[in-house]
Design a protein around this motif. Structure first.
Motif, PDB file in Angstrom:
ATOM      1  N   VAL A   1       0.840  -1.197   0.000  1.00 19.04           N
ATOM      2  CA  VAL A   1       0.000   0.000   0.000  1.00 19.04           C
ATOM      3  C   VAL A   1       0.872   1.243   0.000  1.00 19.04           C
ATOM      4  N   ASN A   2       1.903   1.211   0.812  1.00 17.26           N
ATOM      5  CA  ASN A   2       2.805   2.343   0.901  1.00 17.26           C
ATOM      6  C   ASN A   2       3.541   2.529  -0.427  1.00 17.26           C
ATOM      7  N   GLY A   3       3.919   1.408  -1.039  1.00 20.48           N
ATOM      8  CA  GLY A   3       4.602   1.471  -2.328  1.00 20.48           C
ATOM      9  C   GLY A   3       3.744   2.118  -3.397  1.00 20.48           C
ATOM     10  N   ALA A   4       2.426   1.975  -3.241  1.00 22.46           N
ATOM     11  CA  ALA A   4       1.520   2.570  -4.221  1.00 22.46           C
ATOM     12  C   ALA A   4       1.292   4.049  -3.950  1.00 22.46           C
ATOM     13  N   GLY A   5       1.951   4.574  -2.919  1.00 23.55           N
ATOM     14  CA  GLY A   5       1.909   6.026  -2.722  1.00 23.55           C
ATOM     15  C   GLY A   5       1.141   6.505  -1.497  1.00 23.55           C
ATOM     16  N   THR A   6       0.552   5.586  -0.740  1.00 28.01           N
ATOM     17  CA  THR A   6      -0.202   6.012   0.430  1.00 28.01           C
ATOM     18  C   THR A   6       0.731   6.215   1.620  1.00 28.01           C
ATOM     19  N   THR A   7       0.586   7.356   2.258  1.00 28.19           N
ATOM     20  CA  THR A   7       1.356   7.617   3.468  1.00 28.19           C
ATOM     21  C   THR A   7       0.751   6.791   4.607  1.00 28.19           C
ATOM     22  N   ILE A   8       1.608   6.193   5.413  1.00 29.77           N
ATOM     23  CA  ILE A   8       1.109   5.347   6.508  1.00 29.77           C
ATOM     24  C   ILE A   8       1.465   5.980   7.846  1.00 29.77           C
ATOM     25  N   PHE A   9       0.459   6.116   8.677  1.00 29.03           N
ATOM     26  CA  PHE A   9       0.662   6.574  10.052  1.00 29.03           C
ATOM     27  C   PHE A   9       0.352   5.388  10.939  1.00 29.03           C
ATOM     28  N   LEU A  10       1.388   4.873  11.593  1.00 30.79           N
ATOM     29  CA  LEU A  10       1.258   3.593  12.290  1.00 30.79           C
ATOM     30  C   LEU A  10       1.472   3.763  13.790  1.00 30.79           C
ATOM     31  N   THR A  11       0.635   3.099  14.567  1.00 28.34           N
ATOM     32  CA  THR A  11       0.993   2.951  15.975  1.00 28.34           C
ATOM     33  C   THR A  11       1.095   1.474  16.253  1.00 28.34           C
ATOM     34  N   THR A  12       1.984   1.118  17.124  1.00 32.68           N
ATOM     35  CA  THR A  12       2.139  -0.306  17.433  1.00 32.68           C
ATOM     36  C   THR A  12       2.787  -0.492  18.788  1.00 32.68           C
ATOM     37  N   HIS A  13       2.495  -1.618  19.378  1.00 33.24           N
ATOM     38  CA  HIS A  13       3.155  -1.995  20.617  1.00 33.24           C
ATOM     39  C   HIS A  13       4.364  -2.874  20.321  1.00 33.24           C
ATOM     40  N   TYR A  14       4.458  -3.312  19.068  1.00 29.73           N
ATOM     41  CA  TYR A  14       5.560  -4.197  18.707  1.00 29.73           C
ATOM     42  C   TYR A  14       6.711  -3.360  18.153  1.00 29.73           C
ATOM     43  N   MET A  15       7.776  -3.265  18.927  1.00 24.11           N
ATOM     44  CA  MET A  15       8.904  -2.428  18.532  1.00 24.11           C
ATOM     45  C   MET A  15       9.563  -2.938  17.252  1.00 24.11           C
ATOM     46  N   GLU A  16       9.553  -4.251  17.125  1.00 30.65           N
ATOM     47  CA  GLU A  16      10.198  -4.854  15.966  1.00 30.65           C
ATOM     48  C   GLU A  16       9.402  -4.497  14.702  1.00 30.65           C
ATOM     49  N   GLU A  17       8.092  -4.365  14.881  1.00 30.37           N
ATOM     50  CA  GLU A  17       7.234  -3.974  13.758  1.00 30.37           C
ATOM     51  C   GLU A  17       7.559  -2.543  13.316  1.00 30.37           C
ATOM     52  N   ALA A  18       7.677  -1.663  14.298  1.00 25.18           N
ATOM     53  CA  ALA A  18       8.013  -0.271  13.995  1.00 25.18           C
ATOM     54  C   ALA A  18       9.376  -0.212  13.311  1.00 25.18           C
ATOM     55  N   ASP A  19      10.302  -1.019  13.820  1.00 20.96           N
ATOM     56  CA  ASP A  19      11.658  -1.048  13.292  1.00 20.96           C
ATOM     57  C   ASP A  19      11.668  -1.495  11.832  1.00 20.96           C
ATOM     58  N   MET A  20      10.929  -2.556  11.553  1.00 21.37           N
ATOM     59  CA  MET A  20      10.963  -3.126  10.208  1.00 21.37           C
ATOM     60  C   MET A  20      10.251  -2.268   9.176  1.00 21.37           C
ATOM     61  N   LEU A  21       9.149  -1.631   9.608  1.00 23.44           N
ATOM     62  CA  LEU A  21       8.314  -0.947   8.625  1.00 23.44           C
ATOM     63  C   LEU A  21       8.645   0.539   8.435  1.00 23.44           C
ATOM     64  N   SER A  22       9.032   1.199   9.524  1.00 17.28           N
ATOM     65  CA  SER A  22       8.994   2.666   9.468  1.00 17.28           C
ATOM     66  C   SER A  22      10.166   3.307   8.767  1.00 17.28           C
ATOM     67  N   ASP A  23       9.866   4.426   8.123  1.00 14.45           N
ATOM     68  CA  ASP A  23      10.911   5.319   7.653  1.00 14.45           C
ATOM     69  C   ASP A  23      11.361   6.196   8.813  1.00 14.45           C
ATOM     70  N   ARG A  24      10.368   6.643   9.587  1.00 12.52           N
ATOM     71  CA  ARG A  24      10.698   7.469  10.745  1.00 12.52           C
ATOM     72  C   ARG A  24       9.806   7.099  11.912  1.00 12.52           C
ATOM     73  N   ILE A  25      10.315   7.379  13.105  1.00 15.69           N
ATOM     74  CA  ILE A  25       9.609   7.015  14.332  1.00 15.69           C
ATOM     75  C   ILE A  25       9.610   8.213  15.268  1.00 15.69           C
TER      76      ILE A  25
END
Lengths: 278, 316
Positions: B183-207
């Motif tokens: 979805v992000n590759g198709a141009g949608t900006t993603i605003f993510l919250t998560t309790h899984y730090m590893e998830e934030a680490d793997m997915l995010s450009d910025r935190i």
């Protein structure tokens, strides 16, 4: 987006059909009232009141016919008061957020819910009329087909205006409450006086003055007036009292219900526009 | 602020009665990035998201989402965003198809377009065979996928994902990550919250990490981890005592501790650059090395460092 409320209406009706127990109880409950309460009471009331002669030229009606209008009114009252429950569930299950976060105007949520509540009341009123006729209710005495059609429309107009008012009221309460139990409590508290301080099951002519005055402000009384006027005519005799209703009386009753609905609309709109559900 | 900021939050404050949940935070999210917003329960995370998505009225500060002010044009903001809520927000008695249909209608998408998008999205999240299934019969992963598909239906500029993989098994989580990247590759900006730090680490450009209503730190996952400067090298040698002496004099080494299982060397800079020199020194002193292990700080370490506590895996 002007038709957004139809989306909510569509979903409410899907739910209505899918919640089997809700569907059956809503259809069965009025029929049970007619079958048990109606027949039990009419065998008593008719025995007492048959001793009071009807004035010359006025048609006497049996109790079952008299109370059938009351059962329609009562069912409409219950269904409408519970109508907001759906919003409470939406709120508690988080579904309300989907709607509130969408660009659809918030008033459409309450309009959609109200419209579906109205539809349910129409279905119930039709069932009571149909089932009543089977039980021997003398609705539409000697009416032509056209007059019956017109009378049914009149009844629906009254049921519609009344249910709209109470649905909006119930929606307002639901939006402000947290739990279904709270709504249940308020409904129980309201239905008793509304139902018993009205002309639904017995004439108000014999009420003490205080109760009579109260009953005149009761929307249920006006709904019952309207239903009886269209179903039984403007002049009949039942439960030892004569009922004469003029066109002006009926229009007055309708106007009362319309104003009630309008006030409830404003109240509900205010609540919805300020609603914060997170 | 730059023209490529799709979310601009400036001096945002929000109070519930006497309790100030958000105490003046400012941040921006760039168009096209995956931005993670992290924080312990009660840090002000949900409040901020609710304001950004117009579910809570703005009290103080300015918030612009997709170019619209949330206070002045909430309707425009609502049209530009998609939301996947934390809990399963699905009508149990609607089918998968109806759930999508309802959402599309809420946003006034014309019938033909709606049909097309529903078909496409259900195929993407692999739920097209479940179209007539009621949502209560779906598995946890399917429910999540359906909600992601629903959130994408309006082709939002920003998709808010609140705990998108909470309670899911590892395989399903990885699949959801794939969808998010797609979805992000198709141009949608993603605003993510998560309790899984590893998830934030793997997915995010910025935190950004929020705590007690304030932003405590922002950066890229790698930047945040490196800035912590707590890389640890574990060494097992023939003679740990001698090895320890051999290591004295390397500037970046903060401390060396001996344990029965070997030496642990804490390094204040990037450990991977330091590691070759450590090995050379020990070998140079004629000491054999049987095992080397470099542990870089994880996002968990970053999180604990800045908030002083670990995320509890419960609803915020």
């Amino acid at each position: 987006m002007a038709w957004g409320f139809l989306t909510v209406y569509w979903r409410e009706m899907i739910r209505y059909v899918r919640f089997r127990t809700q569907l059956f109880s809503s259809l069965l409950q009025p029929a049970l009232w007619m079958a048990f309460f109606g027949i039990a009471m009419s065998s008593n009331f008719d025995r007492f009141t048959s001793s009071i002669p009807a004035p010359a030229g006025v048609i006497p009606l049996d109790y079952l016919t008299f109370m059938a209008a009351g059962v329609i009114a009562m069912t409409t009252l219950f269904t409408s008061l519970f109508g907001g429950m759906s919003l409470l569930f939406d709120k508690n299950w988080g579904l309300m957020r989907e709607m509130l976060a969408s660009p659809m105007p918030r008033t459409h949520i309450m309009l959609g819910v109200s419209l579906s509540g109205m539809t349910k009341s129409f279905i119930q009123a039709s069932i009571i009329m149909g089932f009543g006729l089977l039980l021997g209710v003398q609705f539409f005495p000697g009416y032509s087909a056209a007059r019956i059609a017109l009378s049914i429309l009149g009844i629906f107009a009254f049921v519609g205006a009344f249910s709209l008012g109470f649905l909006l009221f119930s929606s307002t309460i639901s939006m402000r409450l947290e739990s279904p139990e709270g709504l249940q409590g308020i409904i129980t508290l309201l239905t008793l006086p509304l139902f018993f301080v009205s002309n639904a099951l017995y004439p108000i002519q014999a009420f003490p003055a205080f109760l009579q005055t109260l009953s005149i402000f009761n929307p249920l009384t006006h709904l019952v007036n309207g239903i009886r006027y269209f179903a039984l005519g403007g002049d009949f005799f039942a439960v030892g009292a004569r009922y004469t209703t003029s066109t002006v009386d009926v229009l007055g009753s309708f106007a009362y219900l319309a104003v009630f609905a309008a006030v409830m609309y404003l109240l509900a709109r205010r609540t919805f526009e300020r609603a914060v559900v997170t | 602020m730059g023209g490529d900021d799709i979310i601009e939050v400036r001096d945002l404050e929000h109070a519930f009665g006497n309790f100030t949940a958000v105490r003046g935070i400012s941040f921006t999210v760039k168009k096209g990035e995956i931005f993670s917003f992290l924080g312990p329960n009660g840090a002000g995370k949900s409040t901020t998201i609710n304001i950004l998505t117009t579910l809570l009225p703005l009290q103080k500060g300015t918030v612009r989402v997709a170019g619209y002010d949330v206070a002045r044009e909430p309707g425009k903001v609502r049209e530009a965003i998609g939301i996947v809520f934390q809990e399963d927000v699905l009508d149990r008695d609607l089918t998968v198809g109806e759930t999508m249909e309802f959402h599309g209608r809420l946003y006034g998408i014309p019938r033909e377009e709606r049909r097309r998008r529903i078909d496409d999205l259900l195929r993407i999240v692999e739920l097209d065979s479940k179209r007539d299934e009621r949502t209560k019969n779906l598995s946890g992963g399917m429910k999540r996928r359906l909600q992601i598909a629903r959130g994408l239906m309006t082709q939002p500029e920003v998709l808010f994902l609140d705990e998108p993989t909470q309670g899911l098994d590892p395989q399903t989580r990885m699949r959801i990550w794939d969808y998010i990247r797609q979805v992000n590759g198709a141009g949608t900006t993603i605003f993510l919250t998560t309790h899984y730090m590893e998830e934030a680490d793997m997915l995010s450009d910025r935190i950004s990490i929020i705590d007690h209503g304030r932003l405590v730190v922002s950066g890229t996952p790698a930047g945040l981890k490196n800035a912590l400067g707590e890389d640890v090298v574990y060494l097992e040698t023939e003679d740990d005592g001698k090895a320890r002496d051999a290591l004295s004099g390397i500037e970046e080494i903060r401390s060396v501790t001996e344990s029965p299982r070997g030496l642990s060397v804490t390094i204040s800079a990037d450990g991977s650059h330091c590691l070759p020199r450590i090995i050379e020194r020990v070998r140079g002193a004629g000491i054999g090395i049987s095992n080397v292990n470099l542990k870089k700080p994880t996002m968990d370490d970053v999180f604990v460092h800045y908030t002083g506590r670990e995320l509890r895996d419960t609803g915020a």
